[in-house]
Design a protein around this motif. Structure first.
Motif, PDB file in Angstrom:
ATOM      1  N   GLN A 103       0.844  -1.206   0.000  1.00 20.17           N
ATOM      2  CA  GLN A 103       0.000   0.000   0.000  1.00 20.17           C
ATOM      3  C   GLN A 103       0.877   1.254   0.000  1.00 20.17           C
ATOM      4  O   GLN A 103       0.582   2.240  -0.674  1.00 20.17           O
ATOM      5  N   LEU A 104       1.974   1.166   0.761  1.00 18.27           N
ATOM      6  CA  LEU A 104       2.879   2.319   0.776  1.00 18.27           C
ATOM      7  C   LEU A 104       3.513   2.518  -0.604  1.00 18.27           C
ATOM      8  O   LEU A 104       3.630   3.650  -1.084  1.00 18.27           O
ATOM      9  N   LEU A 105       3.874   1.414  -1.255  1.00 16.64           N
ATOM     10  CA  LEU A 105       4.467   1.528  -2.597  1.00 16.64           C
ATOM     11  C   LEU A 105       3.470   2.189  -3.563  1.00 16.64           C
ATOM     12  O   LEU A 105       3.842   3.072  -4.339  1.00 16.64           O
ATOM     13  N   THR A 106       2.215   1.770  -3.470  1.00 13.47           N
ATOM     14  CA  THR A 106       1.179   2.375  -4.324  1.00 13.47           C
ATOM     15  C   THR A 106       1.091   3.875  -4.075  1.00 13.47           C
ATOM     16  O   THR A 106       1.067   4.682  -5.002  1.00 13.47           O
ATOM     17  N   GLN A 107       1.047   4.240  -2.789  1.00 18.82           N
ATOM     18  CA  GLN A 107       0.993   5.683  -2.424  1.00 18.82           C
ATOM     19  C   GLN A 107       2.190   6.433  -2.974  1.00 18.82           C
ATOM     20  O   GLN A 107       2.078   7.553  -3.461  1.00 18.82           O
ATOM     21  N   MET A 108       3.350   5.778  -2.847  1.00 19.11           N
ATOM     22  CA  MET A 108       4.584   6.444  -3.297  1.00 19.11           C
ATOM     23  C   MET A 108       4.557   6.666  -4.805  1.00 19.11           C
ATOM     24  O   MET A 108       4.888   7.749  -5.287  1.00 19.11           O
ATOM     25  N   ILE A 109       4.148   5.633  -5.550  1.00 16.60           N
ATOM     26  CA  ILE A 109       4.126   5.759  -7.016  1.00 16.60           C
ATOM     27  C   ILE A 109       3.100   6.817  -7.429  1.00 16.60           C
ATOM     28  O   ILE A 109       3.405   7.762  -8.159  1.00 16.60           O
ATOM     29  N   GLU A 110       1.866   6.637  -6.930  1.00 15.87           N
ATOM     30  CA  GLU A 110       0.786   7.513  -7.400  1.00 15.87           C
ATOM     31  C   GLU A 110       0.918   8.926  -6.840  1.00 15.87           C
ATOM     32  O   GLU A 110       0.675   9.910  -7.538  1.00 15.87           O
ATOM     33  N   GLY A 111       1.340   9.026  -5.568  1.00 16.80           N
ATOM     34  CA  GLY A 111       1.484  10.344  -4.929  1.00 16.80           C
ATOM     35  C   GLY A 111       2.590  11.148  -5.593  1.00 16.80           C
ATOM     36  O   GLY A 111       2.419  12.326  -5.909  1.00 16.80           O
ATOM     37  N   THR A 112       3.746  10.499  -5.822  1.00 12.93           N
ATOM     38  CA  THR A 112       4.878  11.215  -6.427  1.00 12.93           C
ATOM     39  C   THR A 112       4.528  11.623  -7.854  1.00 12.93           C
ATOM     40  O   THR A 112       4.805  12.744  -8.280  1.00 12.93           O
TER      41      THR A 112
END
Ligand code: SF4
Length: 232
Positions: A103-112
């Motif tokens: 979930q953190l990886l998803t946030q990192m990809i989409e957020g960045t």
């Protein structure tokens, strides 16, 4: 092309049942400094690799796995994320990076991506691991396990032929680059896997530890770098 790369190509062609290879003739500038002769990039559908994995018993990691975790995402992606191996949630679902770290990886990809004005969602990239079965107690995969399972990762990467790879954490970084340095030194820097640029950053599970605020910021910087490199 170095010996390791050549070995991977030869293994790959052997897997396809091709026993005889001919070296391509020289091209006009073959003798010029810096010229590197390349084998043609093999095009293989990912389903064939999955087919070859089958109900894999090639290494001891099969003993306690629930599901093989092959990879997920866009098979034509210009960017591939490579982690270490499946955890408990991934083992149960057969999909990489679906637990808290995922979930953190998803946030990192989409957020960045959003912050940088790049229209990119997690489903647009491809995500996989060095080993496809969960190591018991989430231990680090052993060298012989990575060597055995790594042939499938190599074939995935050759098939997708991304513009860049992002190695998540020390195990993936060391496996892909053969570097002996720690991830703290490697992160934020470009390496190469078979001519494909590899950006190294921290594994999201490391970033989940509350006190890792500095590394979290660094990981966001690394991601920014790789996203701009691939999508600008
Ligand atoms: S980790 Fe890879 S090589 Fe080992 S059993 Fe699983 S799929 Fe096969």
């Amino acid at each position: 092309m170095d010996a390791e790369t050549l070995r991977q190509y030869l293994e790959y062609y052997q897997d396809l049942g091709i026993k005889t290879l001919y070296r391509r003739g020289s091209v006009a500038n073959a003798g010029e400094a810096g010229h590197e002769e390349r084998w043609p990039a093999p095009q293989e559908p990912l389903f064939r690799i999955l087919d070859d994995i089958g109900d894999c018993h090639r290494c001891r990691l099969h003993e306690q796995r629930t599901k093989i975790v092959f990879g997920v995402g866009n098979e034509q992606s210009k960017l591939v994320f490579v982690g270490e191996g499946p955890g408990a949630d991934e083992d149960a679902q057969g999909i990489p990076f679906v637990g808290r770290a995922g979930q953190l990886l998803t946030q990192m990809i989409e957020g960045t991506a959003k912050k940088e004005g790049i229209p990119l969602l997690r489903k647009d990239v491809y995500i996989c691991n060095v080993v496809k079965c969960r190591p018991p107690e989430n231990r680090t995969p052993q060298p012989d396990e990575m060597e055995m399972c790594g042939q499938f990762l190599s074939r995935q990467l050759l098939a997708i032929a991304p513009k860049a790879i992002c190695a998540l954490g020390s195990t993936a970084a060391k496996y892909l680059t053969h570097s002996k340095e720690g991830v703290t030194r490697m992160r934020g820097n470009w390496y190469k896997w078979n001519d494909i640029p590899v950006m190294v950053t921290y594994h999201p599970s490391y970033l989940l530890r509350a006190y890792n605020v500095g590394p979290k910021r660094e990981a966001w910087e690394d991601l920014k770098k790789v996203l701009h490199f691939v999508y600008d």
